[in-house]
Scaffold this active site. Sequence first.
Site, PDB file in Angstrom:
ATOM      1  CG  ASP A 189      88.109  95.512 -48.801  1.00  0.00           C
ATOM      2  OD1 ASP A 189      86.921  95.261 -49.814  1.00  0.00           O
ATOM      3  OD2 ASP A 189      88.261  96.537 -48.278  1.00  0.00           O
ATOM      4  CD  GLU A 193      87.155  94.424 -53.678  1.00  0.00           C
ATOM      5  OE1 GLU A 193      86.059  94.727 -54.246  1.00  0.00           O
ATOM      6  OE2 GLU A 193      87.575  94.733 -52.497  1.00  0.00           O
TER       7      GLU A 193
END
Length: 591
Positions: free
Chosen positions: A332, A368
């Site tokens: 993330d 990401e």
Amino acid sequence: MTGEPLGAFWESDRTHFSLFSEHATSVELCLFDRLEETIPSVRLPMDRDPRAVWRIEVPDVGPGRLYGFRVDGPREPDRGHRFNPGKLLVDPCARAVAGEVVWNDSLLGTNDRDSARWVPRCVVCDPSFDWAGDAPPRTPWEKTLIYECHVRGMTALHPEVPPELRGTYLGLVERPVLEHLLSLGVTAVELMPILQFASERHLAETERSNYWGYSPLAFFAPHAAYATGSIGEQVGEFKTMVRRFHQAGLEVLIDVVFNHTVEGGAEGPTLSLRGIDNATYYRLAADDPSSYVDFTGCGNTLNLASSAVRRLVLDCLRYWVAEMHVDGFRFDLAATLGRGDPEFSTRAPLFDAIALDPVLSRVKLVAEPWDLGPAGRQVGAFPEGWREWNDRYRDAVRGFWRGDRGRAADIATRLSGSSDLYGDRGSGPLTGVNYVASHDGFTLHDLVSYERKHNHDNGENDGDGRDDNLSANWGVEGPTTDPAIRRVRQRVKKNLLSSLALAAGVPMLCHGDEIGRTQRGNNNAYCHDDVLTWVDWALDDERRELLDFTREVFGLRRRLGWERSGFYSSSELRWLGADGRPLEERDWSDP
């Protein structure tokens, strides 16, 4: 900093406890016999070794015993130190956590109140497990189809999963769920965060929760709410889930959050790292160490410039691969992991350490590739061996099938592998993970049903979530009984799925999109653990048709063998206009 992994380790008749804190003056181990106890049955001082690791060996302590730490040291926020022995602290390396954070002012480090009543307990675990010859599938990237899903949301409403297993790790590997995934051609299940997390105070006080889980508390512990018990059961049940996925030929990727924690900014609670050694674990403002650098939008940023924090992350990743048998990770806000002061670098110390690690260099790594820091978009900038979410692909296919003018050249670039982003990479188009929808934003169904977000139930006056979704409602906002509009919506969903299945790169489906899952126009449903976000498995004719089509079009990708190379050569591509005529140079710039 090197040495044995940190945390609690049981060894026949005793347990070894260890915790890193460079600036602490004392550390105390607190042992509890029962979860409801607020006063520990035993309090033991720990000894510091030359590497700032605090250790103790306790006889007659075994699996199921509950514990926490109290850490003392300077309370000087202006110098970055926020020690407070009144706060019971969660071990960031605990292998299991029992109980939940219960929000109360006692959690705030600005007061001296005892927080034990409001803090979960860490659990000493038995690591033994019968893996029954488990072996990772090791599916090559060119044959990979990722399926992003939420442990609870996937099975909470599944009629063929036993009620007691719905929303759990074990429910996710019940036969009907596995058969569904295999029928789609899925090769890797990417689980949204399963590391122990907690809900932020503003959510808890409004009877909401952090459903998505991007709010970590303990990095080595499977989230207890997804298991049938929390006193270590979550470890064995997670392992059982992985073993069954592997037996079905499916890889398991987990979504990990190493950019921030649930403790938030300076006004947040003291639950773990802040009380253990705030100045080591978090990035603090150079001109004001009482405030936090925030590249995440969540109030704090983990300090990966610290060798101790990098060790925490690397030990954690190795644990999930070596002990829990996962096959890879989705990181993330991964740009944060590569930040120096504050520029992003492909050669950041953490990236180099992963590349040189004999365990981690062999698993799937997906970034990401952005955060909220300066030059926050780092698409195409991650090291060799990493894959990246390709939001340029997402936006191109959405805009094209919505009918935006001037999208021809862009859609051609995305379908053929995004050479502008990945052309100089050894993995070429297989660097990009293509997706039309993910957990964050509209579902596939909502992309063709809503032109604006409907996030009022989030409690933020509809101010959260992306405003430009590149969506179209095709005549009516939201549900409609108009058969013409429904036919158009169904066709556009098929167009989007076809573009995903047949594009060069690694495709990713979001759970439920294959059966028309809706969040009723909410494009930021992070705080809804209810029917709004759970997959509805009751299929009408339209949803069943979409499911059959999804199976067919991803089956076509496999049958045609394009996965052998993961991308198209120029001799394999022909670009045709709507009339079937080959496109000429002038056509590419014709809006």
